[in-house]
Design a protein around this motif. Structure first.
Motif, PDB file in Angstrom:
ATOM      1  N   ILE A   1       0.785  -1.133   0.103  1.00 41.56           N
ATOM      2  CA  ILE A   1       0.201   0.181  -0.165  1.00 41.56           C
ATOM      3  C   ILE A   1       0.905   1.205  -0.008  1.00 41.56           C
ATOM      4  CG2 ILE A   1      -1.761   1.272   1.465  1.00 41.56           C
ATOM      5  CD1 ILE A   1      -2.906  -1.246   2.281  1.00 41.56           C
ATOM      6  N   PHE A   2       2.029   1.270   0.834  1.00 36.45           N
ATOM      7  CA  PHE A   2       2.975   2.408   0.854  1.00 36.45           C
ATOM      8  C   PHE A   2       3.467   2.809  -0.484  1.00 36.45           C
ATOM      9  CE2 PHE A   2       7.006   3.962   1.240  1.00 36.45           C
ATOM     10  CZ  PHE A   2       6.903   5.399   1.831  1.00 36.45           C
ATOM     11  N   SER A   3       4.010   1.334  -1.190  1.00 32.53           N
ATOM     12  CA  SER A   3       4.433   1.631  -2.547  1.00 32.53           C
ATOM     13  C   SER A   3       3.597   2.190  -3.476  1.00 32.53           C
ATOM     14  CB  SER A   3       4.946   0.314  -2.910  1.00 32.53           C
ATOM     15  OG  SER A   3       6.150  -0.210  -1.921  1.00 32.53           O
ATOM     16  N   LEU A   4       2.325   1.567  -3.109  1.00 34.92           N
ATOM     17  CA  LEU A   4       1.213   2.046  -4.209  1.00 34.92           C
ATOM     18  C   LEU A   4       1.010   3.769  -4.052  1.00 34.92           C
ATOM     19  CD1 LEU A   4      -0.838   0.741  -6.282  1.00 34.92           C
ATOM     20  CD2 LEU A   4      -2.574   1.018  -4.202  1.00 34.92           C
ATOM     21  N   ILE A   5       1.112   4.215  -2.943  1.00 27.01           N
ATOM     22  CA  ILE A   5       0.846   5.463  -2.779  1.00 27.01           C
ATOM     23  C   ILE A   5       2.112   6.478  -3.467  1.00 27.01           C
ATOM     24  CG2 ILE A   5       0.685   7.197  -1.102  1.00 27.01           C
ATOM     25  CD1 ILE A   5      -0.423   5.465   1.033  1.00 27.01           C
ATOM     26  N   VAL A   6       3.373   5.677  -3.224  1.00 25.13           N
ATOM     27  CA  VAL A   6       4.549   6.471  -4.015  1.00 25.13           C
ATOM     28  C   VAL A   6       4.480   6.426  -5.475  1.00 25.13           C
ATOM     29  CG1 VAL A   6       7.083   6.509  -4.092  1.00 25.13           C
ATOM     30  CG2 VAL A   6       6.066   6.173  -1.851  1.00 25.13           C
ATOM     31  N   VAL A   7       4.013   5.170  -6.073  1.00 19.40           N
ATOM     32  CA  VAL A   7       3.817   5.061  -7.458  1.00 19.40           C
ATOM     33  C   VAL A   7       2.720   5.891  -8.052  1.00 19.40           C
ATOM     34  CG1 VAL A   7       3.344   3.437  -9.132  1.00 19.40           C
ATOM     35  CG2 VAL A   7       4.973   2.839  -7.272  1.00 19.40           C
ATOM     36  N   ALA A   8       1.780   6.112  -7.160  1.00 24.66           N
ATOM     37  CA  ALA A   8       0.661   7.020  -7.562  1.00 24.66           C
ATOM     38  C   ALA A   8       0.984   8.442  -7.741  1.00 24.66           C
ATOM     39  CB  ALA A   8      -0.537   6.922  -6.525  1.00 24.66           C
ATOM     40  N   ILE A   9       1.974   8.913  -6.827  1.00 22.43           N
ATOM     41  CA  ILE A   9       2.196  10.453  -6.896  1.00 22.43           C
ATOM     42  C   ILE A   9       3.277  10.642  -8.185  1.00 22.43           C
ATOM     43  CG2 ILE A   9       3.690  11.991  -5.845  1.00 22.43           C
ATOM     44  CD1 ILE A   9       2.898  10.871  -3.213  1.00 22.43           C
ATOM     45  N   ILE A  10       4.246   9.397  -8.374  1.00 22.80           N
ATOM     46  CA  ILE A  10       4.889   9.588  -9.545  1.00 22.80           C
ATOM     47  C   ILE A  10       4.326   9.514 -10.918  1.00 22.80           C
ATOM     48  CG2 ILE A  10       6.884   8.436 -10.819  1.00 22.80           C
ATOM     49  CD1 ILE A  10       8.038   7.426  -8.176  1.00 22.80           C
ATOM     50  N   ALA A  11       3.193   8.527 -11.002  1.00 18.95           N
ATOM     51  CA  ALA A  11       2.379   8.322 -11.919  1.00 18.95           C
ATOM     52  C   ALA A  11       1.703   9.544 -12.376  1.00 18.95           C
ATOM     53  CB  ALA A  11       1.402   7.175 -11.928  1.00 18.95           C
ATOM     54  N   VAL A  12       1.151  10.395 -11.187  1.00 17.16           N
ATOM     55  CA  VAL A  12       0.205  11.640 -11.506  1.00 17.16           C
ATOM     56  C   VAL A  12       1.205  12.679 -12.239  1.00 17.16           C
ATOM     57  CG1 VAL A  12      -0.701  13.569 -10.305  1.00 17.16           C
ATOM     58  CG2 VAL A  12      -1.272  11.241  -9.575  1.00 17.16           C
ATOM     59  N   LEU A  13       2.443  12.728 -11.892  1.00  9.64           N
ATOM     60  CA  LEU A  13       3.532  13.848 -12.142  1.00  9.64           C
ATOM     61  C   LEU A  13       3.681  13.534 -13.933  1.00  9.64           C
ATOM     62  CD1 LEU A  13       6.035  14.257  -9.287  1.00  9.64           C
ATOM     63  CD2 LEU A  13       4.184  15.680 -10.061  1.00  9.64           C
TER      64      LEU A  13
END
Length: 724
Positions: free
Chosen positions: A348-360
């Motif tokens: 879940i933590f990795s998912l949040i980090v990847v989500a931020i990168i994917a948004v950028l």
């Protein structure tokens, strides 16, 4: 129509707009060493301006690309995390399954040893020499009461030794299969169980062969709960079969189960072949059906996943004992796989980090694709409003740049097409005006002819309609006359049938009156016989009272004889048996006399009710005779009235026949008038149809001229909106 020229004010406004945009670009290109707050706001505003204003994925291709990229990344990361978590849970569950199964098997073996120890102690007690000698003495046919009591006391002493020396044994029973020796018990024996044990199916099985049986004992809500061991053994000396039964405290079994811990919230149960809990590590489960589904427990031992009473998933391990019972151990799978949840949290933590990168990354993709497409869409909307001077400046050479070049070429072609169409629309408008004037004159002449012809046709049609209506009315009257004639005939037939039925009813009522009188006489005779039977029943009751006294005296005599036989000792035993038989016969006679008395009382009670019912029925039959006589008089009156009604119907039938002949002549005359009117109406309608067709052609010509003129005016108005 001439082409609409460009307004001078529009040219001035567009020039001012271009200068303003150039000034803004120059101000953005010049940046001093330090950024002010206003410059930061301008950069942020420029960044937001390049983002798509439409966030609906169905209407924004940039947002759709961003969502595809974002969902794909999220799905990939989430899938890897969940698969890792599930694999870890599976590994932990497999290891726990092997460990729990090994523990359950070892515990089952330990319990087998304990249960076999109870069986061996029970057998050793029975095979003891003192016990065998006591059994031999008690089974002798000519043994005295004292010797029998002594032998029984020895056997009870051996049972007490086993009860008090073996931990957990609360009661021991020794029962003879063929009742040659009295039942012997020790400890806290269950008297109710002892009274009914010989009727049990398992007891009958044990009397036929040497067997060992372990049983669950239902809880009675008081005292110590036990489970039961039953064993069939054979005496060495007398070769007689005995059933040894031992009640073992359930605390012994529960204690062993509570010592085993498979994990947090684990539970151990010992269940029978019928899935009833014998012992459990939790209080309250004993005696109830197990909450676990054991349909998968088909092997001697194994593990499977099932649900508990709360619907939670549990890992169950089981082992089948030599007694046929199953030892089951369960533990919540959630407790086993709790450590694997860390992998899920990391996912879940990795998912949040990847989500931020994917948004950028998605925002950068939107700016690269969605901004140029949005600008092109705005220019096309402005062109659709009539401004054909819009053009797109794009320096890139990719597909979006090629799309901008194609857009500029399309706008050039549309501008040339609008100019050519404007000239053609002016010529069509002039031709439509001339055609409209000629069509109006033709339509006016056709309309005047149609009005005159229509008036003639309406007059002929009205005459035909009136004639047709008169003909229909005449036919309707004729049909009504036929119905009246038919109804009159049916009424005559019905009246004659009613007259005939009245005669039959009078005859039936006379017969009913005779039968009713006979019924009254039979009821009176039946009442007299019931009274005679009632007197006989009273005599029977008196005889039964005398027999009851004789029975009581016989019972007293047998009791005195029993007392005298007891005083005589051994010499009076035979007489005592005879006295007992006499007392039993006296008791049976007393019961039979009591039963006969009750039956006689019921018969007398029912006879009283019968007499009462017959007395109540007699007045009813008298009333029925009076009602039948009144009904007979009514039928005679109806018969006389129906004869007069038939005579009146014959007179009405003759009058209706004369009226029907006159109606036939009138109907033929109205049919001739209707035929002449229809012929005149058809001729007028043909003339009116020709006039209407001519008028229709003129109206269509006028409509086509007006339509052409309207189309030309609309085209002229539409072209005036374009700026070229």
């Amino acid at each position: 129509m001439s082409l609409v020229p460009k307004n001078e004010d529009q040219e001035t406004n567009s020039k001012k707009k271009d200068k303003k945009q150039k000034g803004e670009r120059k101000s953005k290109s010049v940046q001093p060493g330090g950024k002010s707050k206003g410059d930061t706001k301008a950069v942020w505003a420029n960044f937001l301006d390049k983002l798509p204003k439409q966030l609906n994925p169905a209407k924004a291709v940039g947002v759709r690309l961003f969502l595809i990229f974002f969902v794909a990344i999220m799905f990939f990361v989430l899938t890897i995390g969940i698969m890792s978590s599930q694999m870890a849970k599976g590994t932990i569950q497999d290891n726990a399954e092997q460990a729990n199964l090994q523990t359950i098997v070892q515990t089952s073996q330990k319990l087998d040893i304990v249960m076999q120890k109870y069986e061996e102690n029970l057998q050793q007690m029975f095979l003891d020499d003192e016990m065998q000698n006591a059994i031999m003495d008690a089974s002798l046919a000519n043994i005295s009461d004292y010797d029998k009591f002594t032998a029984t006391n020895k056997m009870r002493t051996r049972l007490n030794t086993l009860t008090f020396s073996t931990k957990g044994v609360s009661a021991v029973y020794m029962l003879s299969a063929d009742n040659i020796v009295d039942d012997v018990t020790s400890g806290s024996a269950d008297v109710t169980f002892l009274d009914t044990v010989r009727e049990e199916a398992w007891f009958k099985d044990l009397t036929s062969a040497t067997k060992t049986l372990w049983m669950q004992v239902p809880s009675k809500g008081k005292g110590t709960e036990v489970f039961r061991l039953a064993r069939s053994v054979q005496s060495v000396n007398s070769m007689k079969r005995f059933i040894l039964i031992a009640d073992i405290n359930l605390e012994i079994l529960d204690g062993y189960l509570k010592e085993v811990k498979l994990g947090n919230n684990s539970k151990l149960q010992m269940v029978t072949q019928d899935n009833v809990v014998v012992g459990s590590s939790f209080e309250g489960d004993q005696g109830n059906p197990t909450e676990f589904d054991l349909a998968k427990a088909t092997e001697a031992s194994g593990s499977f996943v099932t649900k508990d009473a709360n619907g939670n998933s549990v890992l169950a391990s089981y082992s089948t004992q030599y007694s046929g019972w199953k030892l089951i151990g369960t533990v919540d799978t959630a407790e086993l796989t709790k450590s694997a949840n860390r992998i899920l949290m990391f996912t879940i933590f990795s998912l949040i980090v990847v989500a931020i990168i994917a948004v950028l990354i998605g925002v950068w993709m939107v700016r690269m694709i969605a901004y140029p497409l949005g600008k092109l869409r705005n220019l096309m909307e402005e062109g659709s409003k009539g401004n054909l001077n819009v053009r797109m400046n794009m320096k890139s050479k990719d597909e979006i740049g090629q799309l901008a070049v194609s857009f500029n070429e399309m706008m050039e072609n549309i501008t040339a097409l609008v100019k050519q169409t404007n000239n053609s629309a002016q010529d069509v408008l002039e031709t439509a005006a001339e055609l409209t004037q000629a069509s109006n004159k033709t339509a006016l002449s056709a309309k005047e002819i149609a009005v005159a012809t229509e008036e003639i046709a309406n007059g002929a049609t009205s005459l035909a309609n009136e004639a047709e209506r008169g003909n229909e009315l005449t036919e309707n009257i004729s049909r009504q006359m036929e119905r009246v004639v038919q109804s009159n005939k049916e009424m005559e037939m019905s009246a004659r049938q009613v007259e005939k039925s009245s005669q039959q009813g009078t005859q039936y009522l006379n017969g009913l009156m005779e039968k009713t009188n006979m019924t009254v006489e039979m009821i009176n005779a039946l009442t007299a016989k019931v009274d005679s039977l009632k007197a006989s029943t009273g005599s029977v009751l008196k005889v039964l009272d005398v027999m009851q006294n004789i029975t009581q005296q016989t019972n007293i005599l047998s009791l005195n004889a029993t007392i005298e036989a007891a005083r005589a000792g051994a010499a009076g035993r035979g007489f005592m048996v005879v006295a007992d038989e006499i007392r039993q016969l006296a008791d049976q006679s007393r019961q039979s006399i009591t039963m006969v008395g009750e039956i006689t009382d019921n018969i007398q009670k029912e006879m009283n009710e019968t007499v009462k019912a017959l007395s109540e029925a007699s007045p009813i039959f008298q009333e029925q005779i009076a009602s039948v006589q009144e009904t007979n008089q009514i039928f005679v009156s109806v018969q006389q009235q129906m004869e007069g009604f038939v005579r009146h119907l014959d007179s009405v039938t003759a009058s209706i026949d004369q009226l029907n002949e006159s109606q036939t002549v009138l109907s033929e005359a109205m049919s001739n008038v209707s035929a002449v009117a229809q012929q005149s109406s058809a001729t007028s309608e043909e003339v009116a149809s020709l006039s209407s067709e001519q008028q229709t052609v003129g109206d269509q010509l006028v409509q086509l001229s007006n339509k052409l003129e309207n189309v030309s005016a609309g085209l002229k108005e539409s072209l005036s909106k374009f700026t070229v």
